[in-house]
Design a protein around this motif. Structure first.
Motif, PDB file in Angstrom:
ATOM      1  N   UNK A   1       0.843  -1.194   0.000  1.00 56.74           N
ATOM      2  CA  UNK A   1       0.000   0.000   0.000  1.00 56.74           C
ATOM      3  C   UNK A   1       0.878   1.243   0.000  1.00 56.74           C
ATOM      4  N   UNK A   2       0.252   2.408   0.081  1.00 51.53           N
ATOM      5  CA  UNK A   2       0.999   3.665   0.083  1.00 51.53           C
ATOM      6  C   UNK A   2       1.460   4.085   1.475  1.00 51.53           C
ATOM      7  N   UNK A   3       1.396   3.164   2.412  1.00 53.67           N
ATOM      8  CA  UNK A   3       1.894   3.411   3.763  1.00 53.67           C
ATOM      9  C   UNK A   3       3.153   2.607   4.054  1.00 53.67           C
ATOM     10  N   UNK A   4       3.687   1.937   3.022  1.00 54.81           N
ATOM     11  CA  UNK A   4       4.960   1.241   3.151  1.00 54.81           C
ATOM     12  C   UNK A   4       4.908  -0.160   3.688  1.00 54.81           C
TER      13      UNK A   4
ATOM     14  N   UNK B   1      -1.172  10.217   5.888  1.00 57.35           N
ATOM     15  CA  UNK B   1      -1.736   9.013   6.505  1.00 57.35           C
ATOM     16  C   UNK B   1      -3.265   9.099   6.593  1.00 57.35           C
ATOM     17  N   UNK B   2      -3.770  10.289   6.860  1.00 57.81           N
ATOM     18  CA  UNK B   2      -5.225  10.465   6.940  1.00 57.81           C
ATOM     19  C   UNK B   2      -5.875  10.197   5.592  1.00 57.81           C
ATOM     20  N   UNK B   3      -5.184  10.530   4.522  1.00 56.06           N
ATOM     21  CA  UNK B   3      -5.684  10.282   3.170  1.00 56.06           C
ATOM     22  C   UNK B   3      -5.962   8.803   2.945  1.00 56.06           C
ATOM     23  N   UNK B   4      -5.188   7.950   3.624  1.00 57.26           N
ATOM     24  CA  UNK B   4      -5.355   6.506   3.460  1.00 57.26           C
ATOM     25  C   UNK B   4      -6.008   5.861   4.687  1.00 57.26           C
ATOM     26  N   UNK B   5      -6.724   6.678   5.446  1.00 53.76           N
ATOM     27  CA  UNK B   5      -7.569   6.148   6.514  1.00 53.76           C
ATOM     28  C   UNK B   5      -6.895   5.879   7.830  1.00 53.76           C
ATOM     29  N   UNK B   6      -5.689   6.431   8.040  1.00 51.34           N
ATOM     30  CA  UNK B   6      -4.984   6.167   9.288  1.00 51.34           C
ATOM     31  C   UNK B   6      -4.709   7.483  10.026  1.00 51.34           C
ATOM     32  N   UNK B   7      -5.216   7.596  11.246  1.00 50.52           N
ATOM     33  CA  UNK B   7      -4.956   8.767  12.083  1.00 50.52           C
ATOM     34  C   UNK B   7      -3.675   8.520  12.878  1.00 50.52           C
ATOM     35  N   UNK B   8      -2.678   9.393  12.700  1.00 50.12           N
ATOM     36  CA  UNK B   8      -1.426   9.236  13.440  1.00 50.12           C
ATOM     37  C   UNK B   8      -1.149  10.486  14.264  1.00 50.12           C
ATOM     38  N   UNK B   9      -0.316  10.303  15.259  1.00 48.80           N
ATOM     39  CA  UNK B   9       0.148  11.419  16.087  1.00 48.80           C
ATOM     40  C   UNK B   9       1.619  11.652  15.800  1.00 48.80           C
ATOM     41  N   UNK B  10       2.003  12.923  15.679  1.00 43.57           N
ATOM     42  CA  UNK B  10       3.409  13.279  15.499  1.00 43.57           C
ATOM     43  C   UNK B  10       3.766  14.298  16.569  1.00 43.57           C
TER      44      UNK B  10
END
Length: 485
Positions: free
Chosen positions: A74-77, A252-261
């Motif tokens: 996928x586009x998240x590696x 990441x949000x574009x591919x449905x994943x909420x991340x914290x940085x």
């Protein structure tokens, strides 16, 4: 005993020795083990379709077994090799592909190769990133020098993280860190990955990585010229860290994943003291000042103010610049509060000179971190000297008076000309003809008076901020100018 009996006895003996030898070989040969291998490839994350290979190796990093290939899912590696049988737990992974460039929020225009060396017996979740890539050749060098894999990997990681001032995060192996984890380690990875990429296209970035990898593999640290380049890159990335964070979260949000940085500024060694993150206040920390306002007599003096801070602090005095302020007076260079400032451990020492101004003045000293974030302020108010003498005008003062009087004179000349036309031609149409033919006459009069008023008011304000000795003279001129306008 006949020949046949001798033959059988000989065969039994040979078979016995052979069996013992085979049993011994079976005991010493490594047993294959099944590993379920999966992970992520991240610079920013590699995009789907990028290729990845895994090559089994022995403890000396010699190739054993077959090379297995796969593609990023996928586009998240993310990638997975499924279950594989290896004789030894060591392996080299190589990824090649396009990636999300977190410094500009776009996909890369060319591909990138990243490597890692891993011990699968520790963890079959294997991530490939800038940290694993930079220590890859160093691990090879240490093993070639006789070190075992586990110790070589540990030393290479310690050296690499120390080179970037990240010692506190060294315990978590680089191959288990992901930029999407939301941890301190993932923020450190993002910060360093972005730092090395900033202001470089993919070709220049590939070349730079090769240089860094070779340099680090030989010595376990970076040369001084490389450190200087890293410092220059820090300045280039400082005001882009916030956008880098936003780009990654958005990707990441574009591919449905909420991340914290986490705040990336805390993971770079800004003051080059060998430790990242000790330059800015952490949550719950604060800087305390013994005084926030200081009243000083006209003659000045020496003052000490206590500062309590968990991080190194620096000084920044707020000053206001005015184009009218230079050389207003003759032979007087400084009309502001003059302070010699120094920080000595937990004390701010101020040596304040006598003030030449007739009226009181104030200034503010800011206590900042190394990134110019204001942590506290001290306002200084110094009494004026009512008996201060009036100096002669300097070059700037003379020039401003000349411009002011010239504009006033030109404005009155134009105004008097119109009045004369009106007086002598009041019963004719010549006044209107004059104004119509010279249709910018009124505009010129207005511009001259406006310019004169602008100069005198700016000059008045600037002089008030300095010695404040010419205000009565300015008032004589500024009031009529304001009335005319």
């Amino acid at each position: 005993m006949n020949f046949k009996q001798y033959f059988y006895l000989f065969a039994v003996i040979v078979f016995s020795f052979s069996s013992c030898s085979e049993d011994e070989n079976l005991e010493n040969s490594p047993e294959s083990k099944i590993y379920n291998i999966a992970g992520k490839v991240e610079k920013g994350p590699f995009i789907g379709g990028s290729t990845i290979t895994i090559q089994p190796m022995n403890e000396n990093l010699q190739v054993v077994g077959h090379v297995y290939s796969s593609t990023i899912q996928d586009n998240l590696g993310n990638f997975s090799f499924g279950s594989k049988s290896f004789e030894a737990p060591y392996a080299e992974l190589i990824a090649n592909g396009y990636f999300f460039n977190e410094t500009n929020g776009q996909l890369s225009s060319s591909t990138l190769n990243l490597h890692t060396l891993v011990d699968l017996s520790d963890d079959t979740t294997v991530n490939i990133n800038l940290f694993t890539h930079l220590k890859y050749q160093r691990i090879q060098k240490l093993i070639a020098d006789g070190m075992e894999f586990k110790e070589a990997n540990k030393q290479a990681q310690q050296e690499l993280f120390t080179a970037f001032g990240l010692q506190k995060y060294v315990e978590k192996d680089a191959s288990t860190i992901s930029i999407a984890d939301g941890t301190d380690e993932s923020a450190a990875l993002i910060a360093i990955s972005s730092l090395l990429l900033i202001n470089r296209d993919e070709a220049a970035f590939t070349e730079y990585l090769a240089q860094l990898s070779k340099e680090f593999s030989d010595k376990g640290f970076f040369e001084e010229n490389t450190k200087q380049q890293i410092n220059e890159d820090k300045q280039a990335i400082l005001y882009r860290l916030s956008s880098i964070k936003d780009y990654l979260i958005g990707h990441y949000k574009k591919y449905g994943l909420e991340i914290e940085v986490k705040e990336l500024v805390r993971y770079l060694d800004w003051d080059n003291d060998g430790t990242a993150g000790n330059e800015t206040l952490q949550e719950g920390q604060e800087v305390k000042l013994e005084k926030t306002e200081l009243n000083v007599p006209n003659e000045g003096g020496t003052y000490t103010i206590g500062i309590s801070s968990p991080i190194p602090v620096y000084l920044n005095e707020i000053t206001t610049e005015n184009a009218f302020t230079n050389n207003i007076y003759e032979n007087i260079e400084n009309t502001d509060i003059s302070i010699e400032k120094s920080l000595n451990e937990d004390k701010l020492i101020l040596i304040i000179s006598p003030l030449q101004s007739k009226t009181a003045k104030s200034t503010t000293i800011q206590i900042c971190d190394c990134l110019d974030n204001v942590l506290g302020e001290i306002k200084i108010i110094q009494e004026g000297n009512k008996n201060a003498s009036i100096p002669k005008l300097g070059e700037t003062g003379k020039q401003l008076v000349t411009e002011f009087t010239s504009n006033i004179a030109q404005g009155f000349a134009e105004l008097n000309l119109i009045e004369q036309y009106y007086h002598y031609n009041v019963e004719t149409d010549l006044v209107n003809q004059y104004i119509n033919v010279s249709n910018n006459t009124i505009e010129n009069i207005w511009n001259n008076f406006y310019r004169a008023n602008y100069i005198i008011m700016r000059f008045k304000d600037a002089e008030a901020e300095q010695l404040n000795v010419y205000q009565d003279y300015f008032n004589v001129f500024s009031v009529p100018c304001s009335i005319i306008i």
